[in-house]
Design a protein around this motif. Structure first.
Motif, PDB file in Angstrom:
ATOM      1  N   LYS A  55      -4.941  -8.060  -1.079  1.00 17.57           N
ATOM      2  CA  LYS A  55      -4.724  -6.878  -0.242  1.00 17.57           C
ATOM      3  C   LYS A  55      -4.169  -5.722  -1.065  1.00 17.57           C
ATOM      4  O   LYS A  55      -4.571  -4.576  -0.898  1.00 17.57           O
ATOM      5  CB  LYS A  55      -3.753  -7.201   0.904  1.00 17.57           C
ATOM      6  CG  LYS A  55      -4.385  -7.969   2.022  1.00 17.57           C
ATOM      7  CD  LYS A  55      -3.398  -8.216   3.134  1.00 17.57           C
ATOM      8  CE  LYS A  55      -4.048  -9.082   4.183  1.00 17.57           C
ATOM      9  NZ  LYS A  55      -3.217  -9.291   5.333  1.00 17.57           N
ATOM     10  N   GLY A  56      -3.232  -6.028  -1.956  1.00 14.09           N
ATOM     11  CA  GLY A  56      -2.654  -5.001  -2.802  1.00 14.09           C
ATOM     12  C   GLY A  56      -3.700  -4.353  -3.698  1.00 14.09           C
ATOM     13  O   GLY A  56      -3.753  -3.130  -3.838  1.00 14.09           O
ATOM     14  N   LEU A  57      -4.564  -5.176  -4.292  1.00 10.05           N
ATOM     15  CA  LEU A  57      -5.624  -4.639  -5.142  1.00 10.05           C
ATOM     16  C   LEU A  57      -6.635  -3.835  -4.331  1.00 10.05           C
ATOM     17  O   LEU A  57      -7.069  -2.760  -4.748  1.00 10.05           O
ATOM     18  CB  LEU A  57      -6.327  -5.779  -5.884  1.00 10.05           C
ATOM     19  CG  LEU A  57      -5.554  -6.383  -7.048  1.00 10.05           C
ATOM     20  CD1 LEU A  57      -6.190  -7.677  -7.495  1.00 10.05           C
ATOM     21  CD2 LEU A  57      -5.484  -5.398  -8.200  1.00 10.05           C
ATOM     22  N   ARG A  58      -7.015  -4.349  -3.160  1.00 11.41           N
ATOM     23  CA  ARG A  58      -7.979  -3.646  -2.320  1.00 11.41           C
ATOM     24  C   ARG A  58      -7.440  -2.288  -1.879  1.00 11.41           C
ATOM     25  O   ARG A  58      -8.135  -1.270  -1.949  1.00 11.41           O
ATOM     26  CB  ARG A  58      -8.333  -4.485  -1.093  1.00 11.41           C
ATOM     27  CG  ARG A  58      -9.326  -3.774  -0.156  1.00 11.41           C
ATOM     28  CD  ARG A  58      -9.330  -4.337   1.222  1.00 11.41           C
ATOM     29  NE  ARG A  58      -7.995  -4.247   1.812  1.00 11.41           N
ATOM     30  CZ  ARG A  58      -7.618  -4.884   2.892  1.00 11.41           C
ATOM     31  NH1 ARG A  58      -8.457  -5.677   3.507  1.00 11.41           N
ATOM     32  NH2 ARG A  58      -6.408  -4.756   3.382  1.00 11.41           N
ATOM     33  N   ASP A  59      -6.187  -2.269  -1.434  1.00 10.21           N
ATOM     34  CA  ASP A  59      -5.588  -1.014  -0.975  1.00 10.21           C
ATOM     35  C   ASP A  59      -5.470  -0.006  -2.115  1.00 10.21           C
ATOM     36  O   ASP A  59      -5.715   1.183  -1.925  1.00 10.21           O
ATOM     37  CB  ASP A  59      -4.221  -1.280  -0.344  1.00 10.21           C
ATOM     38  CG  ASP A  59      -4.330  -2.110   0.933  1.00 10.21           C
ATOM     39  OD1 ASP A  59      -5.437  -2.196   1.493  1.00 10.21           O
ATOM     40  OD2 ASP A  59      -3.300  -2.670   1.359  1.00 10.21           O
ATOM     41  N   PHE A  60      -5.094  -0.493  -3.300  1.00 13.70           N
ATOM     42  CA  PHE A  60      -4.988   0.411  -4.441  1.00 13.70           C
ATOM     43  C   PHE A  60      -6.365   0.932  -4.838  1.00 13.70           C
ATOM     44  O   PHE A  60      -6.515   2.098  -5.196  1.00 13.70           O
ATOM     45  CB  PHE A  60      -4.325  -0.296  -5.627  1.00 13.70           C
ATOM     46  CG  PHE A  60      -4.011   0.628  -6.758  1.00 13.70           C
ATOM     47  CD1 PHE A  60      -2.849   1.379  -6.753  1.00 13.70           C
ATOM     48  CD2 PHE A  60      -4.891   0.775  -7.827  1.00 13.70           C
ATOM     49  CE1 PHE A  60      -2.555   2.245  -7.790  1.00 13.70           C
ATOM     50  CE2 PHE A  60      -4.609   1.650  -8.868  1.00 13.70           C
ATOM     51  CZ  PHE A  60      -3.439   2.388  -8.846  1.00 13.70           C
TER      52      PHE A  60
END
Length: 176
Positions: free
Chosen positions: A91-96
């Motif tokens: 999720k962190g990578l996708r949001d970034f």
């Protein structure tokens, strides 16, 4: 003959591959140092993000027993070594990546299984572990209430039948 600094880098990378629950490979071309720092901060607690050389990564992955596709190690690569919840890291990578389109998710590995970029997006779309556990607990509680109702239904029916007979007798006695 391998240089000692490269051998040490491979050893460190292979340890990180072994210690990780999952690995996500990305391309960071076009990101500034400040943006990379922001990404590392966003992933802290769940993953560590490191810019790596492709040849050293391939050697370290092979030593650690992790299968990475050759096309995922093309171009400038960085690796997120996930030690916490893989869903939260994805999720962190996708949001970034949504906020910074220069970050491209290439793929990764989860529990020895190779993942494509689409698989990582699906993983990011999952709800967190706590939410899934709460839903499971709610479903189990509902089934227990259903079972309790099923077991008490015959008793409740018998009580209603006896009450109806008592009322019928009372009305018959008043009529007579």
């Amino acid at each position: 003959m391998a240089r000692p600094d490269k051998a040490a880098a491979v050893a460190e990378l292979s340890d990180q591959f072994r210690d990780s629950n999952a690995v996500v490979l990305t391309e960071y071309r076009g990101l500034t140092v400040a943006q990379l720092k922001q990404l590392r901060r966003a992933l802290s607690g769940n993953a560590t993000y490191a810019v790596v050389k492709n040849t050293l990564s391939a050697i370290a992955a092979k030593q650690a027993g992790v299968e990475i596709a050759d096309d995922q190690l093309a171009g400038p690569s960085a690796v997120a070594f996930v030690t916490g919840d893989p869903v939260e890291a994805a999720k962190g990578l996708r949001d970034f990546a949504k906020a910074n389109p220069q970050l491209v998710i290439k793929g990764g590995v989860l529990d020895g299984r190779s993942l494509s970029a689409a698989d990582i997006t699906k993983l990011a779309d999952l709800e967190s572990r706590e939410v899934l556990l709460a839903k499971l607990a709610g479903a189990m509680k509902a089934s227990l209430f259903g079972a309790a109702y099923l077991f008490t239904a015959p008793t409740a029916k018998a009580v209603r039948t006896i009450d109806a007979l008592r009322e019928k007798r009372a009305t018959e006695e008043q009529a007579a």
